[in-house]
Design an enzyme around this catalytic site. Structure first.
Site: not given
Length: 509
Positions: A105, A402-403, A406, A428-429, A434, A436
């Site tokens: 470059k 939320r897990k 608040k 989800d990831d 199943g 969660s």
């Protein structure tokens, strides 16, 4: 301008090599310090010599990166020269000279540019070099003076910040931009397109090409329209997220040539670089042949993108990227359950790899576009970045349960705007059992939302799909663990013993 002279040029020489090896593959020789057993010039040399010896029959060119040798000073330059000489030795054994492109470059003027050209072409003996064109044509003229050598000008690069300068709209005089520039109506001329137009005009000696990244297929197509005759050096496939089939479909010339697809880490870090190089060569050949058939009026069909030979389709880009990013690891791991596992999937690592995260988001879209929903519901914590990327890519509104509820302010259980009665798709990831998913669905339905579908990146195939189906929900997965293991075994990316141990573990658990 298409060069029609009779003398040998770098690109006529390159085309002869492409015909000899039936390959468009260029392998980047990038001895990253993290890949070396010791931070020495000898280690960098040996790293590259091994790759050259293993892969030479399958490549159209090699591209050593000068920076990884320069860092070792004079010893590094000696190592680089030995690597270049080794390519010549392998070429002699094959009966076909393999071009060497120096990734440097360079960009300067007058006597400095002349010194750079002499260093590359006379002292090192490379066949071509990458240059920056932003100092104008006089900065590349000293390199073009070597009539039998080639230059690749930086045009549209694959790094995330490329658009800071290269995408700037420009206004140029009438006649400077060829009619075949092919931009969509009303679309402004970008600086990178103007560079391509200039390169096409400057190519009177038949020794100019362009560096165009694979990460933005639309830009690839626009550069091809602006410079229909030139050869492209195309980085960005694999680790950076570029898709092989899309890149080739976007920028191959009608003759099935005009592109060198550069692949570095996906080959150098593979357990079997020779196998991966061969598979990539074959994949490119398949796509190229299909493109030529299409140009004759024969339909290519969608099966090309689904073919097993197309190793760098979106599936394989994800499979390689997840492994390289450390999102999937093989070894000995203690799971939350206390079980000892030979595989560990940690998709939280995606946040540190934005290009891969963008590809992950893209991979969800074909599934989502077949579903009925008003909003995405990303599950904390690993899936929130994924859902956010999907939201941005597909322009889908997003919420998340939320897990922990608040204990202050609104005391919300679900963050984001929504209305009761709306249908949401859960993002989800990973899917294992199943559990969660059911917890999140309970919170969403308690808020009056309707859930029918759950979409994950990877299904571990450990019962989640069946459990969700029994409860009336549909699980969709971009990838399954079986598909991934089969792919890694076939490509040699993961040791066979590790694959076997993982299959046994999953079958028992």
């Amino acid at each position: 301008m298409l060069y029609t002279g009779g003398m040998e040029t770098f690109f006529t020489f390159l085309e002869r090599r492409v015909d000899d090896c039936s390959s468009l593959l260029c392998i980047g020789l990038d001895p990253h310090p993290s890949d070396l057993p010791a931070p020495t010039a000898d280690a960098a040399r040996d790293f590259c010599l091994r790759l050259v010896k293993l892969t030479a029959p399958y490549v159209a060119a090699f591209k050593p990166n000068a920076a990884f040798f320069e860092v070792f000073g004079a010893a590094g330059w000696d190592a680089l020269k030995q690597v270049i000489e080794a390519v010549a030795e392998e070429s002699a054994g094959l009966g076909s000279t393999i071009p060497v492109i120096l990734d440097a470059k360079r960009g300067d003027i007058a006597s400095t540019a002349e010194a750079y050209a002499k260093s590359a072409f006379e002292n090192l003996g490379v066949h071509a070099i990458t240059l920056s064109p932003y100092l104008g044509k006089d900065s590349i003229d000293p390199f073009l003076a070597y009539k039998e050598k080639g230059v690749f000008l930086l045009c549209k690069t694959s790094n995330p910040g490329a658009g800071d300068l290269q995408d700037i709209p420009v206004s140029v005089g009438a006649g400077l931009v060829p009619a075949q520039a092919g931009r969509p109506q009303g679309s402004p001329l970008r600086l990178y397109e103007y560079v391509a137009c200039l390169a096409q005009q400057w190519n009177t000696g038949g020794n100019i090409g362009l560096v165009v990244g694979a990460t933005q297929p639309e830009a690839l197509a626009r550069v091809r329209a602006a410079a229909p005759d030139l050869w492209f050096l195309v980085p960005g496939v694999g680790a950076q997220g570029g898709d092989l089939a899309t890149a080739l479909q976007s920028a191959l010339r009608p003759d099935g040539k005009g592109m060198l697809v550069n692949v570095s880490r996906a080959i150098s870090r593979a357990e079997n670089p020779k196998l991966i190089a061969a598979k990539l060569r074959d994949a490119m050949l398949k796509i190229r042949e299909s493109r030529l058939e299409s140009s004759k009026g024969k339909p290519v069909g969608e099966k090309l993108l689904e073919s097993e030979t197309n190793l760098y389709s979106l599936f394989s880009t994800l499979a390689d990227g997840l492994l390289e990013a450390g999102c999937i690891k093989f070894g000995e791991f203690t799971l939350k359950s206390g079980l000892q596992s030979p595989i560990y999937i940690d998709l939280r690592q995606l946040v540190s790899h934005p290009s891969l995260l963008a590809k992950v988001a893209e991979a969800y879209l074909p599934i989502l576009r077949k579903l009925e929903f008003s909003r995405l519901a990303g599950l904390p914590y690993a899936a929130i970045p994924i859902a956010t990327a999907i939201s941005l890519r597909g322009n889908f509104p997003m919420i998340y349960p939320r897990k922990e509820v608040k204990s202050y302010g609104t005391k919300a259980e679900i963050e984001g705007a929504y209305e009761a009665g709306e249908m949401v798709v859960v993002i989800d990831d990973l899917a294992t059992t199943g559990g969660s998913k059911f917890e999140a669905i309970e919170k969403l339905t308690a808020a009056g939302l309707i859930v029918k579908d759950v979409v994950v990146l990877i299904d571990r195939q450990s019962g989640a799909k069946q459990a969700l189906a029994e409860a009336g929900f549909r699980l969709h997965a971009v990838l399954t663990i079986t598909e991934l293991l089969d792919y890694w075994e076939k490509t040699g990316m993961v040791d066979v013993a590790k694959i076997s141990a993982t299959r046994s573990f999953l079958a028992q658990n």
